[in-house]
Design an enzyme around this catalytic site. Structure first.
Site, PDB file in Angstrom:
ATOM      1  N   HIS A  88       7.291   1.238   1.327  1.00  8.83           N
ATOM      2  CA  HIS A  88       8.187   0.883   2.423  1.00  8.83           C
ATOM      3  C   HIS A  88       9.333   1.878   2.596  1.00  8.83           C
ATOM      4  CE1 HIS A  88      10.552  -1.158  -0.841  1.00  8.83           C
ATOM      5  NE2 HIS A  88      11.568  -0.776  -0.095  1.00  8.83           N
ATOM      6  N   ASP A 134       2.778  -1.470  -2.616  1.00 13.32           N
ATOM      7  CA  ASP A 134       4.081  -0.922  -2.238  1.00 13.32           C
ATOM      8  C   ASP A 134       4.400   0.335  -3.039  1.00 13.32           C
ATOM      9  OD1 ASP A 134       6.391  -0.774  -0.749  1.00 13.32           O
ATOM     10  OD2 ASP A 134       7.550  -2.030  -2.114  1.00 13.32           O
ATOM     11  N   SER A 194      15.408   1.198  -3.842  1.00 11.01           N
ATOM     12  CA  SER A 194      13.950   1.080  -3.792  1.00 11.01           C
ATOM     13  C   SER A 194      13.289   2.401  -4.157  1.00 11.01           C
ATOM     14  CB  SER A 194      13.506   0.650  -2.397  1.00 11.01           C
ATOM     15  OG  SER A 194      13.935  -0.649  -2.097  1.00 11.01           O
TER      16      SER A 194
END
Length: 482
Positions: free
Chosen positions: A212, A242, A327
């Site tokens: 993402h 992911d 992230s």
């Protein structure tokens, strides 16, 4: 009448006090008599069992000048032998000994040693090539910190761990096109994330991050610990996990940058225990690398149970702060080993300290597979290939109910396009393009951004025949979008 009542009251008060004093004296005498044995001089039975012992070397009485021990029979002994210590003193000595032992153990447990051995800088190999050619620089590997077992109990200073692991963490900027539905217009937008250097190839540096972080990108940029920035390219993605691997070509990096960074040491997340320390490093809020600390709060958390596109049920939960921009960053143990890839957090005003990371032991085989893929650069939009279909994802319900294979269902084929000329039909389910598994229409569109018109690709699809799906392989010459 007032005077008589007052005199009467005074008389009654005096009589009452006299009676109370008499009862008090008689009662006290009875208690003393009973305690001393009364008229017969016999002591109560409970007093017979009381032992009062005085140590031989205790301070001597000023009256007699000798140590006296009273036993239960009220006999006097002048023996010079070592006398028995009172039980309450023995208990105090045992308690003091236990306390000293516990303090000694606690001090030994809280002692930690961090060997802050700096990584050896790679040396350039002597080259016999021409002087204008660039010498090869090898990126060093992270040197893990040696810790005592007791270090897991106390984590007050993580500076040595951070100093060792920080060079392997990078900042990632994704430049993508957003759409404003209110004004009906497109505009450029930036999103920040993090990444971890995991390998160096012959001509590229490989970095793992979250899918993402890089999805829908027009351009990707990686910033290293020395603040130098380079263009990056997506090498491979795993949408359901992911995860993504991005590549930075070595020719786009300076020798100083290569010498300042390091390749991460990957740990073993299968051996994690709830409560052990955790350190998170990432590009928090896009301000650059920052460090947060906490513990492993839980293992095998199922966070994305309601998202059919995500594989869930195995995430690491930590209370180390995971903020936007973290992230793709590193979750480390006290040795400086990567034990997780920071992925997400639950953001709510009533929730505090619930961040999640992908376990590195789960990510390792996926990372190794993605690193084998070919690095492609996006083709300029005017040169980009066009397949010529309208498609949709095959839902999980359709897969179960109608026994449809997983892939992209072709709803329509445009005339005189690459798909039409290659023989792709409405109702076909595209499963692979050039060996890459396709499960979403978004993935298919994203892949075509790396192909120029005029490129031939291999498409594997499933076509229904006599009530069942059969596999077919078709070569497609991609065309231009008109």
């Amino acid at each position: 009448m007032g005077k008589k009542n007052s005199a009467f009251k005074n008389i009654m008060v005096i009589l009452g006090c006299t009676a109370f004093a008499g009862v008090y004296v008689l009662g006290g005498g009875y208690v003393v008599s009973a305690f001393m044995g009364g008229e017969n001089g016999a002591r109560p039975a409970w007093l017979e069992r009381v032992e009062i012992c005085v140590e031989e070397n205790a301070p001597q009485s000023s009256a007699s000048g000798t140590s006296v021990t009273h036993n239960g029979n009220n006999d006097r002994s002048d023996s010079g032998d070592t006398l028995q210590k009172p039980r309450f003193e023995e208990d105090e000595e045992e308690t003091q000994t236990e306390t000293e032992t516990e303090e000694s153990e606690y001090e030994s447990e809280t002692e930690t040693e961090l060997d802050d051995d700096p990584s050896e800088e790679p040396e350039d190999d002597e080259s016999t090539e021409e002087e204008e050619e660039r010498e090869s620089v090898a990126v060093s590997h992270v040197q893990t910190i040696e810790q005592e077992d007791q270090a897991l109990a106390v984590m007050a200073d993580v500076s040595a761990v951070v100093k060792t692991a920080m060079p392997c963490v990078v900042s990632i900027t994704n430049e993508y096109t957003a759409y404003d539905y209110w004004y009906d217009e497109e505009y450029d937008e930036l999103v920040n994330g993090s990444g971890i250097v995991v390998a160096q190839g012959d001509d590229e540096l490989l970095i793992v991050t979250n899918y993402h972080v890089v999805e829908n990108n027009n351009n990707l940029y990686v910033q290293f610990i020395d603040d130098e920035e380079a263009v990056a390219y997506v090498k491979g993605v795993s949408m359901e996990n992911d995860l993504a691997i991005v590549s930075v070509f070595l020719e786009d990096m300076s020798d100083d940058t290569l010498e300042s960074i390091a390749i991460a040491a990957l740990g073993d997340s299968d051996s994690l225990q709830v409560g052990e320390p955790a350190i998170a490093i990432g590009n928090s809020l896009g301000y650059g690398q920052s460090v947060t600390t906490g513990v492993i709060s839980a293992l095998n958390r199922n966070v994305f149970a309601d998202d059919p596109d995500m594989i869930s049920g195995y995430l690491i939960q930590t209370d180390a702060a995971i903020n936007p921009g973290n992230s793709g960053g590193a979750l480390l143990n006290v040795k400086g080993e990567v034990i997780g890839i920071n992925s997400s957090k639950i953001a709510d005003y009533v929730i505090e300290g619930m961040g999640y990371a992908i376990p590195i032991s789960t990510a390792k085989p996926i990372i190794e597979d993605l690193m084998q893929k070919e690095t492609r650069k996006k083709v300029p939009e005017e040169e980009r290939a066009f397949l010529g279909i309208a498609g949709t994802d095959v839902s999980e319900e359709a897969t179960v109910q109608y026994e449809m294979p997983e892939g992209v269902y072709v709803k329509n084929v445009l005339e005189n396009t690459a798909a039409d000329e290659a023989g792709i039909l409405k109702g076909d389910i595209i499963m692979y393009i050039d060996g890459e598994k396709i499960t979403h229409m978004q993935e298919l569109q994203g892949m075509l951004e790396y192909y120029a018109a005029g490129t031939e690709i291999e498409v594997v699809l499933m076509r229904q025949s006599n009530g069942e799906y059969k596999e077919r392989t078709i070569d497609v010459m991609l065309g231009y979008k008109e």
